[in-house]
Design a protein around this motif. Structure first.
Motif, mmCIF file in Angstrom:
data_model
loop_
_atom_site.group_PDB
_atom_site.id
_atom_site.type_symbol
_atom_site.label_atom_id
_atom_site.label_comp_id
_atom_site.label_asym_id
_atom_site.label_seq_id
_atom_site.Cartn_x
_atom_site.Cartn_y
_atom_site.Cartn_z
ATOM 1 N N LEU A 1 43.968 21.839 46.848
ATOM 2 C CA LEU A 1 44.190 21.618 45.302
ATOM 3 C C LEU A 1 45.450 22.185 44.961
ATOM 4 O O LEU A 1 46.174 21.434 44.232
ATOM 5 N N THR A 2 45.969 23.321 45.509
ATOM 6 C CA THR A 2 47.218 23.837 45.247
ATOM 7 C C THR A 2 48.393 23.787 46.380
ATOM 8 O O THR A 2 49.448 24.167 45.958
ATOM 9 N N ARG B 1 39.264 30.556 41.383
ATOM 10 C CA ARG B 1 40.385 31.554 42.052
ATOM 11 C C ARG B 1 39.656 32.950 41.554
ATOM 12 O O ARG B 1 39.022 33.114 40.557
ATOM 13 N N ARG C 1 46.188 15.555 40.763
ATOM 14 C CA ARG C 1 46.064 15.502 42.378
ATOM 15 C C ARG C 1 46.070 13.971 42.636
ATOM 16 O O ARG C 1 45.518 13.271 42.203
ATOM 17 N N SER D 1 42.820 18.250 38.192
ATOM 18 C CA SER D 1 42.439 19.270 39.013
ATOM 19 C C SER D 1 42.685 20.453 38.119
ATOM 20 O O SER D 1 43.582 20.676 37.380
ATOM 21 N N ASP D 2 41.606 21.410 38.277
ATOM 22 C CA ASP D 2 41.675 22.721 37.566
ATOM 23 C C ASP D 2 41.351 23.769 38.277
ATOM 24 O O ASP D 2 40.371 24.519 38.395
ATOM 25 N N PRO D 3 42.260 24.297 39.275
ATOM 26 C CA PRO D 3 42.021 25.495 40.075
ATOM 27 C C PRO D 3 41.932 26.726 39.565
ATOM 28 O O PRO D 3 41.343 27.578 40.162
ATOM 29 N N TYR E 1 38.771 25.073 49.565
ATOM 30 C CA TYR E 1 37.909 24.014 49.005
ATOM 31 C C TYR E 1 36.749 24.469 48.475
ATOM 32 O O TYR E 1 36.042 25.123 48.940
ATOM 33 N N GLU E 2 36.481 24.137 47.005
ATOM 34 C CA GLU E 2 35.422 24.504 46.385
ATOM 35 C C GLU E 2 34.184 24.604 47.041
ATOM 36 O O GLU E 2 33.290 25.549 46.969
ATOM 37 N N TRP F 1 45.788 31.395 38.840
ATOM 38 C CA TRP F 1 46.476 30.103 38.526
ATOM 39 C C TRP F 1 46.893 30.110 36.936
ATOM 40 O O TRP F 1 45.832 29.837 36.270
ATOM 41 N N SER G 1 42.465 29.784 48.141
ATOM 42 C CA SER G 1 42.714 28.376 47.856
ATOM 43 C C SER G 1 41.900 27.417 48.546
ATOM 44 O O SER G 1 42.055 26.333 48.648
#
Length: 399
Positions: free
Chosen positions: A170-171, A364, A377, A358-360, A122-123, A369, A120
C-alpha cells in the motif's frame, strides 16, 4: 543438464525451461513429446497391485500417490518456481497468496513464540496475526519497515520468525532485507518475505538471505486475472516443516489452475519489463502534475526507498501509489469514477490496469500514516501508457 548448469542459466531461460521434465511432457509409446505437460486431473491414483501401493510410500512430491499430493501439473509449476530461486530446496503451492502466508506462519510458529511483522504488511496478513495466531498463543510485534539493522533491538529469546514485505503493497516502503536477514541468521531466526511486488526476477529473495519467499501467483506470475494461487519457496533447512504442515492442513491446488499459472509464468520476463516501463512512464507524468502531492514509487529518484531499490532490485513492477493534493475523499471518488481505462477492483498484476482508493492509516500500529491527502493505488497494465495518461487527465478534470 546438471544442477550447476541449470543454475547458471539466466532467469528468462529458466522461465521457459523450468518444469518441463521429459517424464511429464512425453511418452515413449507415443513416439514424441509435447511442449507443455498435459493436464492431469485426478483424485484417485490406481496401483498395479498391493505391493506397488505399499512400495510407493509417502515421498510423493514427484510421484503419483493421491490427487491431493499433486500431479505433473503441480510438480511442473513448483519446479519452475524453484528454478527462479537458485539455492531453493523446493516450492509448495496453495489456493491463494493469503493461504500461503497463513500456512507458512502456522508451519514455523508454535504457542509461546514471538513474531516480528512489518507494519506495512498486506492487511489479511495482519488479520491472521491478530486473529488465529493470537488465539494459538503467538505474540506479534509490528515494526517500522524502515528499521533495517535496528531490528536487533526488538529480538527476544522467543523470537522465531521475522516477516518482511518489500515494498509494502500500500505504501511501498523498501526494506533493508540483507541487513535484517543477516541479523536473523546470526540469531537462528527464520525470515519470510512477501515478494509478490517484485517476483524473483526483480528481487531474488533467497540470494538476499531470506529463508522463505512467498508470492501471490494470482498477481504477476499468472498475469491474466483468471486464477488464484500462492507459493512458498524455501531453503533446505525450512522446507521439511513447510511441506509437513501443507500436507497436514490438506492444502491442494487444481491441476487446471497450475496449467494456467505455468502458461502465464512463461511470459513473466517480457510482461514484467512492460509493466515496469509503463509504470515509470505514468509515475513520472504524475510526479509533474500540480494536483499530485507525492508519488510513492521506489524507482523514482526522489522516493525515500530509491537508494535501497537501486542497490537490491533488478527493475520495477507496475504497482505504486500517489496522493491527491489538498482534496477530500469525495474528490478522490470523483477522480476514480471518471476513469475508463482503469478498472476499479482488488488484486493487481494482470494485463489490465486497475485503480483503488487506499487508506493505510487504518491498518498501522507501529508507525503512523499522517499524510492528510487521500491516497490512490494504481496497477499499471500492458496498455499503451499514452492512453492511460489521457485517462488520468480525465480523472484530474473531474476533481
Amino acid at each position: 543438464m546438471s544442477k550447476n548448469d541449470e543454475e547458471s542459466l539466466r532467469p528468462a531461460t529458466r522461465l521457459v525451461q523450468g518444469g518441463r521434465r521429459p517424464e511429464w511432457t512425453g511418452d515413449p509409446r507415443l513416439g514424441g513429446a509435447v511442449v507443455n505437460p498435459p493436464v492431469w486431473r485426478a483424485s484417485t491414483i490406481l496401483y498395479d497391485n498391493v505391493a506397488d501401493l505399499k512400495a510407493r510410500g509417502h515421498a510423493t512430491h514427484d510421484k503419483l500417490y493421491y490427487g491431493r499430493r499433486g500431479t505433473p501439473n503441480v510438480w511442473a509449476l513448483a519446479d519452475a518456481l524453484t528454478d527462479l530461486e537458485p539455492g531453493a530446496e523446493g516450492t509448495l503451492l496453495y489456493p491463494s497468496g493469503v493461504a500461503a502466508n497463513s500456512a507458512g506462519l502456522l508451519a514455523l510458529l508454535s504457542p509461546g513464540d514471538h513474531l516480528l511483522m512489518v507494519d506495512s504488511a498486506y492487511e489479511p496478513t495482519r488479520a491472521f496475526c491478530n486473529g488465529m495466531l493470537a488465539r494459538m498463543g503467538v505474540r506479534t510485534t509490528y515494526y517500522d519497515p524502515l528499521i533495517g539493522a535496528g531490528i536487533a533491538d526488538l529480538l527476544t529469546d522467543q523470537t522465531k520468525l521475522i516477516f518482511l514485505e518489500s515494498p509494502g503493497s500500500l505504501t511501498f516502503e523498501v526494506q533493508d532485507v540483507p541487513a535484517i536477514t543477516a541479523i536473523a541468521r546470526r540469531r537462528g531466526i527464520v525470515t519470510m518475505l512477501d515478494n509478490t511486488w517484485a517476483t524473483p526476477l526483480l528481487f531474488p529473495a533467497l540470494a538476499h538471505g531470506v529463508d522463505v519467499a512467498m508470492m501471490s501467483l494470482t498477481k504477476y506470475a499468472g498475469g491474466h486475472s483468471d486464477a488464484m494461487m500462492g507459493s512458498l519457496t524455501a531453503t533446505r533447512a525450512v522446507w521439511p516443516k513447510l511441506r509437513s504442515a501443507a500436507y497436514q492442513l490438506g492444502q491442494a491446488v487444481s491441476p487446471d489452475d497450475c496449467a494456467m499459472m505455468l502458461r502465464g509464468l512463461r511470459t513473466l520476463d517480457v510482461r514484467m519489463a512492460r509493466h515496469g516501463e509503463n509504470g515509470l512512464a505514468v509515475a513520472n507524468w504524475l510526479a509533474a502534475r500540480a494536483e499530485v502531492g507525492r508519488v510513492l514509487h521506489p524507482a523514482l529518484s526522489g522516493d525515500p526507498g530509491h537508494a535501497l531499490w537501486k542497490r537490491d532490485f533488478n527493475g520495477t513492477s507496475g504497482l505504486f501509489g500517489f496522493t491527491l493534493k489538498g482534496v477530500d475523499e469525495a474528490a478522490r471518488t470523483r477522480f476514480i469514477d471518471a476513469l475508463s481505462h482503469f478498472g476499479i477492483g482488488f488484486s493487481w498484476g494482470g494485463y489490465e490496469s486497475l485503480v483503488v482508493p487506499s487508506d493505510p492509516a487504518t491498518i498501522r500500529s507501529a508507525t503512523l500514516w499522517t499524510d492528510p491527502d487521500p491516497l490512490v493505488r494504481l496497477s499499471i497494465g500492458l496498455e499503451d501508457p499514452a492512453d492511460l495518461i489521457a485517462d488520468l487527465e480525465r480523472g484530474f478534470a473531474a476533481l
